[in-house]
Design an enzyme around this catalytic site. Structure first.
Site, mmCIF file in Angstrom:
data_model
loop_
_atom_site.group_PDB
_atom_site.id
_atom_site.type_symbol
_atom_site.label_atom_id
_atom_site.label_comp_id
_atom_site.label_asym_id
_atom_site.label_seq_id
_atom_site.Cartn_x
_atom_site.Cartn_y
_atom_site.Cartn_z
ATOM 1 N NE ARG A 263 38.314 -51.613 70.545
ATOM 2 C CZ ARG A 263 37.934 -51.511 71.817
ATOM 3 N NH1 ARG A 263 38.022 -52.561 72.619
ATOM 4 N NH2 ARG A 263 37.461 -50.366 72.292
ATOM 5 C CE LYS B 285 31.034 -55.115 55.807
ATOM 6 N NZ LYS B 285 31.489 -56.271 56.598
ATOM 7 C CD GLU C 261 30.017 -58.919 53.790
ATOM 8 O OE1 GLU C 261 30.458 -59.970 54.290
ATOM 9 O OE2 GLU C 261 30.343 -57.782 54.205
ATOM 10 C CE LYS D 189 33.663 -58.950 52.524
ATOM 11 N NZ LYS D 189 34.312 -58.218 53.619
#
Length: 342
Positions: A47, A137, A178, A220
């Protein structure tokens, strides 16, 4: 530096003509699924290698102004000892962090879910900020069915998004808000239009109640598209027209930028639709940009295949997708550009 000065500096660096945001914040199960498709094991080392590849892509900062990272990535370093947020910042890309903890079924609202993670959020945000994050976010998810979203779902999700955004701003972090209306289902584009409109109206009412300053957020949202199993498909022009109509109805002009999510669209569809939106936008009060995950990363994963010798080809694939979306920000993308070399 005052909180407002800090927020304004981040908005200035994030909201830039011709640029958008790379979403590289996949949770552990999601990244495992993406890696499995290319026969790569989801280890911490893999990752780290993958996200280092993305952030170190030469020239990426020409078209990408910010990157949303997963919590693990904030603490990872490259072999030469640079933290991954430093790698991003070195390209002029603002590091941000996904802070929600995923969703759970919403009681007494069958078919609706609500996102978790408000408990201890201020403390976590303070720590992320020390690690280099300048924005955050949070995603709320809405399914479309004959009965969803419910009124409880609309109000609860809006309230959670607003509480998150208020905490972010109190600490000098810009919140990305979002509200994702899912692509799943066979509903027509008109039904998606209705849902996106009521979702965003609820969200902005809640933001107002919680005194969130709209000048220092990024929205978003989903584009207005038919369900992925719908019989009637929609072209880019229809998607752009309906998306712009619903944004004008529901998003105050104070919001500096609308960065659309790709939400299951192919890389080419996401770019073509963004292009059509910008070509049609006229004197829209906000920047109309992108915050794509899979629509930027899918070709890159396919080129990489987990092999060090493929890093350069994978980075070229990312640079190309970023460049094409940069062109779409001006309404200057064409399908022919897909055939050109990176």
């Amino acid at each position: 530096m005052t909180i407002k000065t800090e927020l304004q500096a981040t908005i200035t660096d994030l909201v830039v003509a011709g640029k958008g945001i790379l979403a590289a914040d996949e949770s552990a199960p999601t990244i495992a699924k993406r890696f499995k498709a290319i026969n790569v094991e989801s280890t911490e080392a893999n990752r780290c290698a993958w996200r280092s590849l993305l952030l170190a892509t030469p020239g990426l900062g020409e078209f990408i102004s910010g990157v949303i990272l997963f919590e693990e990535t904030l603490g990872q370093t490259t072999p030469d000892g640079k933290s991954l947020p430093e790698v991003a910042a070195g390209q002029g890309i603002v590091p941000g962090i996904k802070v929600d903890k995923g969703f759970t079924p919403l009681t007494n609202a069958p078919g609706d879910v609500v996102t978790q993670g408000l408990d201890g959020l201020a403390e976590r945000l303070a720590g992320y900020k020390e690690q280099g994050a300048r924005f955050a976010k949070w995603r709320e998810v809405y399914s479309i069915s004959p009965h969803n979203p419910t009124q409880i779902g609309l109000e609860t999700n809006a309230e959670v998004l607003a509480r998150y955004a208020a905490v972010c701003q109190s600490l000098g972090l810009v919140p990305i808000v979002e509200p994702e209306v899912l692509l799943d289902g066979d509903h027509a584009i008109g039904r998606c239009f209705e849902v996106v409109e009521i979702v965003q109206q609820a969200v902005f009412h809640a933001l107002h109640r919680h005194r969130v300053e709209l000048e220092y957020i990024v929205l978003k949202p989903s584009m207005v598209v038919p369900g992925k199993d719908a019989q009637l498909r929609a072209g880019a022009e229809e998607i752009a027209e309906k998306t712009l109509t619903v944004m004008r109805r529901s998003v105050p002009a104070a919001v500096p930028s609308i960065n659309f999510l790709s939400g299951g669209q192919t890389p080419e569809e996401a770019t073509a639709n963004l292009n059509a939106i910008n070509a049609m936008a006229g004197n829209a009060p906000w920047q109309l940009s992108f915050s794509y995950g899979r629509a930027l990363q899918q070709p890159v994963l396919e080129a990489w295949q987990g092999k060090p010798e493929n890093v350069s080809a994978a980075q070229q694939a990312l640079y190309k997708r970023a460049r094409l979306n940069g062109a779409a920000r001006y309404g200057q993308y064409s399908a022919e550009m897909e055939q050109a070399q990176a």
